[in-house]
Structures are given as structure tokens and as C-alpha cells.
Design a protein around this motif. Structure first.
Motif, PDB file in Angstrom:
ATOM      1  N   VAL A 190      31.119  70.803  44.040  1.00  0.00           N
ATOM      2  CA  VAL A 190      29.710  70.966  44.427  1.00  0.00           C
ATOM      3  C   VAL A 190      29.579  71.052  45.946  1.00  0.00           C
ATOM      4  CG1 VAL A 190      27.451  69.825  44.440  1.00  0.00           C
ATOM      5  CG2 VAL A 190      28.804  69.906  42.332  1.00  0.00           C
ATOM      6  N   THR A 191      30.297  70.197  46.652  1.00  0.00           N
ATOM      7  CA  THR A 191      30.207  70.186  48.111  1.00  0.00           C
ATOM      8  C   THR A 191      30.766  71.474  48.695  1.00  0.00           C
ATOM      9  OG1 THR A 191      30.376  67.790  48.102  1.00  0.00           O
ATOM     10  CG2 THR A 191      30.767  68.892  50.199  1.00  0.00           C
ATOM     11  N   TRP A 192      31.927  71.896  48.232  1.00  0.00           N
ATOM     12  CA  TRP A 192      32.504  73.136  48.752  1.00  0.00           C
ATOM     13  C   TRP A 192      31.603  74.321  48.452  1.00  0.00           C
ATOM     14  CZ3 TRP A 192      38.521  73.660  48.133  1.00  0.00           C
ATOM     15  CH2 TRP A 192      39.141  72.687  48.918  1.00  0.00           C
ATOM     16  N   ARG A 193      31.053  74.393  47.237  1.00  0.00           N
ATOM     17  CA  ARG A 193      30.182  75.530  46.895  1.00  0.00           C
ATOM     18  C   ARG A 193      28.892  75.520  47.705  1.00  0.00           C
ATOM     19  NH1 ARG A 193      30.981  76.142  40.331  1.00  0.00           N
ATOM     20  NH2 ARG A 193      32.980  77.241  40.494  1.00  0.00           N
ATOM     21  N   THR A 194      28.427  74.343  48.065  1.00  0.00           N
ATOM     22  CA  THR A 194      27.197  74.247  48.846  1.00  0.00           C
ATOM     23  C   THR A 194      27.464  74.439  50.336  1.00  0.00           C
ATOM     24  OG1 THR A 194      26.296  72.696  47.226  1.00  0.00           O
ATOM     25  CG2 THR A 194      25.229  72.756  49.385  1.00  0.00           C
ATOM     26  N   ALA A 195      28.412  73.702  50.869  1.00  0.00           N
ATOM     27  CA  ALA A 195      28.621  73.666  52.320  1.00  0.00           C
ATOM     28  C   ALA A 195      29.576  74.740  52.839  1.00  0.00           C
ATOM     29  CB  ALA A 195      29.132  72.288  52.729  1.00  0.00           C
ATOM     30  N   TYR A 196      30.504  75.203  51.990  1.00  0.00           N
ATOM     31  CA  TYR A 196      31.547  76.107  52.472  1.00  0.00           C
ATOM     32  C   TYR A 196      31.516  77.485  51.837  1.00  0.00           C
ATOM     33  CZ  TYR A 196      33.440  71.844  54.523  1.00  0.00           C
ATOM     34  OH  TYR A 196      33.608  70.690  55.239  1.00  0.00           O
ATOM     35  N   ARG A 197      30.408  77.861  51.219  1.00  0.00           N
ATOM     36  CA  ARG A 197      30.299  79.165  50.557  1.00  0.00           C
ATOM     37  C   ARG A 197      30.612  80.305  51.519  1.00  0.00           C
ATOM     38  NH1 ARG A 197      30.755  81.387  45.806  1.00  0.00           N
ATOM     39  NH2 ARG A 197      29.591  79.747  44.817  1.00  0.00           N
ATOM     40  N   GLU A 198      30.176  80.203  52.753  1.00  0.00           N
ATOM     41  CA  GLU A 198      30.416  81.259  53.738  1.00  0.00           C
ATOM     42  C   GLU A 198      31.803  81.171  54.363  1.00  0.00           C
ATOM     43  OE1 GLU A 198      28.122  83.685  54.175  1.00  0.00           O
ATOM     44  OE2 GLU A 198      26.986  82.640  52.611  1.00  0.00           O
ATOM     45  N   LEU A 199      32.477  80.054  54.196  1.00  0.00           N
ATOM     46  CA  LEU A 199      33.745  79.800  54.869  1.00  0.00           C
ATOM     47  C   LEU A 199      34.964  80.084  53.986  1.00  0.00           C
ATOM     48  CD1 LEU A 199      34.985  78.623  57.476  1.00  0.00           C
ATOM     49  CD2 LEU A 199      34.826  76.384  56.416  1.00  0.00           C
ATOM     50  N   LEU A 200      34.902  79.654  52.730  1.00  0.00           N
ATOM     51  CA  LEU A 200      36.042  79.789  51.825  1.00  0.00           C
ATOM     52  C   LEU A 200      35.988  81.113  51.063  1.00  0.00           C
ATOM     53  CD1 LEU A 200      36.080  76.175  50.371  1.00  0.00           C
ATOM     54  CD2 LEU A 200      37.700  77.152  51.992  1.00  0.00           C
ATOM     55  N   PRO A 201      37.140  81.642  50.693  1.00  0.00           N
ATOM     56  CA  PRO A 201      37.143  82.867  49.881  1.00  0.00           C
ATOM     57  C   PRO A 201      36.394  82.645  48.567  1.00  0.00           C
ATOM     58  CG  PRO A 201      39.360  82.357  50.683  1.00  0.00           C
ATOM     59  CD  PRO A 201      38.487  81.172  51.002  1.00  0.00           C
ATOM     60  N   ALA A 202      35.665  83.658  48.139  1.00  0.00           N
ATOM     61  CA  ALA A 202      34.880  83.563  46.903  1.00  0.00           C
ATOM     62  C   ALA A 202      35.749  83.161  45.722  1.00  0.00           C
ATOM     63  CB  ALA A 202      34.160  84.878  46.630  1.00  0.00           C
ATOM     64  N   ALA A 203      36.978  83.663  45.666  1.00  0.00           N
ATOM     65  CA  ALA A 203      37.862  83.348  44.531  1.00  0.00           C
ATOM     66  C   ALA A 203      38.128  81.849  44.435  1.00  0.00           C
ATOM     67  CB  ALA A 203      39.170  84.113  44.661  1.00  0.00           C
TER      68      ALA A 203
END
Length: 190
Positions: free
Chosen positions: A28-41
Motif C-alpha cells: 500500500v505504501t509503495w503504491r501510494t508514495a512511490y507510484r512515480e518512482l518505481l517501475p509499474a511492473a
């Protein structure tokens, strides 16, 4: 008359049975906070069971006695976690003159539980755990684009120490700065 209940918040060592909750908080945290940072996959192909299995293994059989995982709870629900262990030196880096250094490998609080002191409680708890073992400094790598974590660490007395790195994340490169905090003052107090 309606009574308003008080939230009970605490931090405790993680148990292998917390692994699914830790994986959820991370997702949840990665999808919320890092959506623009981490690869979509990474975010779209997330496998809760596989991530939970890795956390259960890390908690149940840590790589060294200096590794550990703490969870923050509110009313019995896991709302955040912190993973820590011995710091790894960067190529060309000398050991800290302050003494042994520990590293936070993860410090995440699910966004809906943010700004309730969980991150601060996790930091205080890890300090209480590592200072008696001789650790005198903590460090953590933070993506340069993560302004929320940078503001939190600044408010907690941490500072950037000048080290940077670039992580290959497949379709993107994540640039990180290393933050640090001394755990013992000039008089030897924690």
C-alpha cells in the motif's frame, strides 16, 4: 452519550505471523508514495504471498543477530514497520569514527495511519534496541524524490551525509541520498 475511544499505539518486535501485514503495509505504501518512482511492473505484479514469505523468513531467521524487524500497531492492527541491521560500507568508505553504524533497511507507515507518531515511535524503539549493542550511528538510504521521508527525518534530527547512489530498477534508475543520525552525544548519553 457517546464515548470517544483512545487509540492504543505501540511498537514491538515483529513475529513471523506479522509477515502478511508487513507485506500489505509495504504494498500500500509503495503504491501510494512511490507510484512515480518505481517501475509499474514492480507495483502492478506485486505478489503478497511471496513478499510475506520473504518477510516471515527475515523475521524468523535473521541473517545476523544485529538484524531485526519492528512493527507499529494501533489498536492491535499493524500500521507500519522498520527493518534494521548492520550498515554496509560503500566502496572507499571508512568506518565511522563515532563507532559502529546500524542501517534502516525499511521504515514504512501505511499512509492512512500517517502523522500519528508511528514513525517516531519506530525510530525511538530501534534506538533503544541498538544503543546497548554498541551502535552509535544510524543511517538510511532515501530516494531523492521522497520529500515526505526527507521532511520526517529532518524533523527527527537526521541529516544527509553526502553519500549518494543510483539503483538500477529495470526500466528506471532510482537515485538515493544517505541520511544519518548520531545516537550518542558528546557526553556519551543516548
Amino acid at each position: 452519550m457517546q464515548l470517544t475511544g483512545r487509540a492504543e499505539s505501540s511498537v514491538r518486535p515483529a513475529r513471523p505471523t506479522d509477515a502478511a501485514d508487513i507485506a500489505r503495509v509495504q504494498r500500500v505504501t509503495w503504491r501510494t508514495a512511490y507510484r512515480e518512482l518505481l517501475p509499474a511492473a514492480v507495483l502492478d505484479e506485486w505478489d503478497d504471498d511471496a513478499v510475506a514469505a520473504r518477510w516471515a523468513d527475515s523475521i524468523g531467521t535473521p541473517p545476523t543477530p544485529g538484524h531485526g524487524v519492528l512493527v507499529a500497531t494501533e489498536n492491535g492492527e499493524v500500521v507500519g514497520f522498520l527493518a534494521h541491521g548492520p550498515a554496509e560500507l560503500q566502496p572507499g568508505e571508512a568506518s565511522s569514527a563515532d563507532g559502529p553504524t546500524g542501517e534502516l533497511q525499511a521504515l514504512l507507515v501505511e499512509p492512512r495511519w500517517g502523522r500519528r507518531g508511528h514513525g517516531s515511535r519506530l525510530l525511538a524503539a530501534v534506538v533503544d534496541l541498538v544503543v546497548p549493542t554498541g551502535v552509535r550511528r544510524l543511517q538510511v538510504w532515501v530516494p531523492t524524490a521522497d520529500e515526505v521521508t526527507a521532511a520526517f527525518l529532518t524533523s527527527a534530527g537526521w541529516a544527509v551525509d553526502g553519500w549518494t547512489r543510483a539503483l538500477d530498477a529495470g526500466t528506471t534508475t532510482i537515485h538515493e541520498q544517505r541520511w544519518h543520525a548520531a545516537l550518542v552525544d558528546d557526553e556519551g548519553l543516548g
